[in-house]
Enzyme design. Sequence first.
Site, PDB file in Angstrom:
ATOM      1  N   THR A  44       0.782  -1.232   0.000  1.00 49.08           N
ATOM      2  CA  THR A  44       0.000   0.000   0.000  1.00 49.08           C
ATOM      3  C   THR A  44       0.817   1.287   0.000  1.00 49.08           C
ATOM      4  O   THR A  44       1.314   1.654  -1.044  1.00 49.08           O
ATOM      5  CB  THR A  44      -1.027  -0.047   1.126  1.00 49.08           C
ATOM      6  OG1 THR A  44      -0.374  -0.560   2.282  1.00 49.08           O
ATOM      7  CG2 THR A  44      -2.159  -0.969   0.759  1.00 49.08           C
ATOM      8  N   THR A  45       1.014   1.942   1.156  1.00 50.55           N
ATOM      9  CA  THR A  45       1.445   3.336   1.088  1.00 50.55           C
ATOM     10  C   THR A  45       2.963   3.522   1.062  1.00 50.55           C
ATOM     11  O   THR A  45       3.662   2.983   1.924  1.00 50.55           O
ATOM     12  CB  THR A  45       0.878   4.103   2.300  1.00 50.55           C
ATOM     13  OG1 THR A  45      -0.498   3.807   2.367  1.00 50.55           O
ATOM     14  CG2 THR A  45       1.087   5.581   2.160  1.00 50.55           C
TER      15      THR A  45
END
Lengths: 261, 227
Positions: A44-45
């Site tokens: 994800t991030t």
Amino acid sequence: MQIPVFSVADDPGPDFASLLRRQGLSAAVPDGPVSAAGAVPHGTTVVAIRYADGVVMAGDRRATSGNLISHRSIEKVFPADRWSGVAIAGAAGPAMEMVKLFQLQLEHYEKVEGQPLSLEGKANQLSQMVRNHLPAAMQGLAVVPLFAGFDTRRRAGRLFQYDVTGGRYEENDYATSGSGGLHAATVVKLGFGRDTSADATVDLAFQALVTAADEDSATGGPDPTRGIWPVMATIDADGFTRLDDSDLAARYGRLYPGASA
Amino acid sequence: MSMPFYVAPEQVMKDRADYARKGIARGRSLVAVACAEGVVICAENPSSTLRKVSEIYDRIAFAGVGKYNEFDQLRISGVRAADLKGFSFSREDVEARGLANQYAQILGQVFTHEMKPLEVEILVAEVGPEAGTDQLFHLLYDGTVIDEARFAVLGGDAEAVTERVEASLGEAPDLASALRVAVGALAGPDRTLVAADLEVALLDRASVRRCFRRIEDADVSALLATS
């Protein structure tokens, strides 16, 4: 494994990906949507921020398959070579493969040609790899990396973000990618300053990841009980340096005094 | 109908070997010495861009003497083979012995089947985890592999240079003394070589991953000056 020998017309030059194709070692693209094979882990991030002398890169540690957490401690920030790093968001398997190929490509070029690629050349190389990955991205295996490095010719940090089609965009200040990227970008935007020190920039990236984890279920926050911290690195004139977990634990205690275990 | 002249196979091989040896003897020599810090490779090479010594993989270096385009092509094939093997299996699985054997295959094949043998001598060196575990594979133009123990000398003047290295190389040398011995042996009694005439590289035992590094002229001068 035999030494590969090519005729002059057929020689792949310093291109490792083309060498792999000639040896029949490239990965095949799936025919149909990958969702048919079940959920695939996604990373994800990730965040990259420029500061006065270089770039900070950071990524959380969570991978998710649908609504489940598939890994708590995967790494999404890697050194590409001594002077640059790559951070990945998207389907974890192809993303790791892409990083591995990218690292090898840079090393292979350097060894065959006798000198390393320019930072611009490295960024373009990654762009081509993302572009070549587009058919797999259409089947649900998108990979969207960030690339940052210290340009030894310009003596400055530079960073690039990409889209799934291989579009390459150089950013002046910061870039984020992945599901929590929007929230992280807001935090970075509010705290960003051109002449910030490395230390303050690492703090800012750390806070951006914590906020992203707060808002986005697919992003994992720092986990003091298990000792899982984000992967953070600085890239400056001294090259790629990953921060120690002890440093990150101390930072967490300082930034979030109430939360420390 | 004209009959081709009969030439004895011994004569064919001898002619080819002579041809290759002559080509190699035209170039300058090269010395590699295993020392405490790793493997130091020192070539007499006034060019700072056309390299005789280069990196193959994490702990493996390549050196060649003779015809530049021929050994450079071998070097690139070696980098490709090593990177492919590391990609398919793991970085630990890439080792000098396998690579040396594959080079021997190519050199032997060309020597017996092609019109012209390769006019090269090459060295495949691998630095080990501690002193005494380094490997130096010396390959001749006909595919002969020699597993050298403490040092290797390549090139036309190899016999004389070997004698000089043997005479002056002590037990367990460090980098500075190994380099001084190598440079002294390359120069011989009548000449002195300075850093600008040399190409020096070290497979650094202490490095974590990529061990190969070039030693710049200034550092070479400094090492030669210490005594």
